[in-house]
Design an enzyme around this catalytic site. Structure first.
Site, short mmCIF file in Angstrom:
data_model
loop_
_atom_site.label_atom_id
_atom_site.label_comp_id
_atom_site.label_asym_id
_atom_site.label_seq_id
_atom_site.Cartn_x
_atom_site.Cartn_y
_atom_site.Cartn_z
N HIS A 56 1.25 33.44 35.94
CA HIS A 56 -0.01 32.97 35.33
C HIS A 56 0.17 32.08 34.09
CE1 HIS A 56 0.92 36.59 33.11
NE2 HIS A 56 0.30 37.41 33.96
N ASP B 59 -3.94 36.54 40.49
CA ASP B 59 -3.90 37.65 39.53
C ASP B 59 -5.16 38.52 39.68
OD1 ASP B 59 -3.04 39.39 37.59
OD2 ASP B 59 -3.27 38.01 35.91
ZN LIG Z 1 -1.12 40.38 37.02
ZN LIG Z 2 0.25 39.52 33.86
#
Ligand SMILES: [Zn+2]
Ligand SMILES: [Zn+2]
Length: 425
Positions: free
Chosen positions: A232, A305
């Site tokens: 991320h 995520d």
């Molecule tokens: Zn994550």
């Molecule tokens: Zn993370």
């Protein structure tokens, strides 16, 4: 198993450099051929005006089971994945207990098989009990089927542990995925540190907290020859650090989530905890650098995520609410609306970041429509317009900041191993 002909669709398969209108034949669960004419197949799907993509892959999903079934289960999370167009996902090990033993990997595989929705790959812990002290039994975890290692939710903090993880993983050619955050710099923070946090009087998490650890991880990967996958990416600084590392051929790959290329820290003016995630939404300039990184290939993968939290937790005050939002059921629409429509990515490039690129990071035999491959296929309607309504999500949770957004593009039919697993109602 019934044979299936998908006809007149635009097949885009970056793994073969393919982008053309064709008929795709599926037989015995495998991709069987192209340009096949209708001839007694058990089912024919008309894909005129649609895109035939390799089944989408989301390599960063929190399924919450075992331990937090009030937020999500393996069954509900994989149903949400299908509805978002994903035929394969990789799940994160910050479960309770953490996924750090063969038995815990096998439990997830068993539950996923029982749910029978999409393919689930397990990413296991780097450290025992995710405590960052002692390496988990990485070799045994690979034997059980783990495709990579992370302590996500938290960074691998100890540089010596990180170095040994890289060295150990050389034996299996598995990547270490790290949540890059220097905790001393983010302590107590709820949002990105910048002008907006100053104006709102909220404690900040500076971009440097990410950049410093991305630098460390890259330098340790370079020193050991190991593989680092930066999770991320959100700061412009880390995009620039990754770009330079790729130029000197460090084994580094990177992923980004839709919220980090669509939203900024300005959203926190609403004090809505659905804009609270870690890493936080950054400033406008960071988003611009991330978009450039997507376009020039610095960022290899788009993932979600997906981080479900039950409403009673996410409804708390901003400083008390947990970090994270849902992603599986909005990702494709955000990619089409915010990357493809504005011309930041073309279709083949966008699809590569959701198919063959994550497959290569994890070393899994997916993300391709090559003849003989598993028939995991996502048929995408690129033109359909729809409104995000979390009450219709398949996920058990509803924590999305995109409620009410008008998006373009959605999965119409999702095929896993030659079986139609999802059709848009
Ligand atoms: Zn994550
Ligand atoms: Zn993370």
């Amino acid at each position: 198993m019934p044979s299936l002909l998908i006809k007149n669709g635009r097949a885009i398969d970056p793994s073969q450099g393919m982008d053309r209108v064709t008929n795709l034949l599926i037989r015995d669960g495998k991709i069987a051929g192209y340009d096949t004419q209708p001839n007694g197949q058990d089912r024919i799907i008309d894909a005129a005006g649609k895109i035939i993509s390799p089944g989408l892959i989301d390599m960063h999903v929190h399924l919450r089971e075992p331990g937090r079934e009030e937020d999500e289960t393996i069954a509900t999370g994989t149903a949400a994945a299908l509805a978002g167009g994903f035929t394969s996902i990789a799940c994160m090990p910050n479960t309770e207990p953490p996924t750090d033993t063969q038995a815990s990997v096998e439990f997830i595989q068993h539950q996923a098989a029982r749910a029978d929705h999409c393919n689930v790959y397990v990413i296991a812990c780097v450290s025992k009990n995710r405590e960052g002290k002692e390496l988990a039994e990485l070799g045994q975890l690979v034997q059980a089927g783990a495709v990579g290692f992370t302590d996500d939710g938290a960074p691998v903090y100890d540089p010596e542990l990180m170095r040994r993880a890289f060295e150990y993983c050389l034996m299996f050619d598995k990547p270490i995925l790290n949540h890059a955050e220097v905790r001393e710099l983010t302590k107590g923070g709820v949002m990105h540190e910048g002008l907006t946090s100053l104006l709102l009087g909220l404690p900040g998490m500076p971009g440097a907290a990410e950049d410093v650890m991305v630098s460390r991880d890259i330098l340790l990967a370079e020193a050991t020859g190991g593989r680092i996958h930066v999770m991320h990416v959100s700061s412009g600084g880390s995009v620039e650090i990754i770009r330079r590392a790729k130029l000197r051929e460090v084994r580094v790959t990177a992923e980004i989530c839709p919220h980090h290329f669509t939203l900024t820290d300005e959203c926190l003016r609403s004090f809505d905890s659905n804009f609270k995630m870690s890493p936080p939404l950054r400033g406008r300039r960071d988003v611009e650098v991330c978009l450039a990184g997507l376009a020039d290939g610095t960022i290899d993968v788009i993932c979600t995520d997906h981080a479900p939290h039950a409403p009673e937790k996410k409804m708390r005050e901003l400083d008390q609410a947990p970090f994270g939002i849902l992603g599986l059921e909005t990702c494709l629409g955000l990619v089409v609306t915010k990357l493809i429509e504005p011309g930041i990515l073309d279709w083949p490039t966008a699809i590569s970041k959701m198919t063959i690129n994550p497959a290569q990071v994890l070393g899994i035999p997916k993300g391709t429509l090559a003849v003989g491959a598993d028939a995991d296929v996502t048929i995408i309607d690129p033109d359909i317009r729809w409104t995000v309504d979390s009450s219709r999500f398949h996920s058990k949770s509803v924590n999305t900041p995109f409620t009410g957004w008008q998006l373009r593009g959605r999965a119409q039919t999702v095929i896993v191993g030659g079986r139609v697993k999802y059709e848009l109602p």
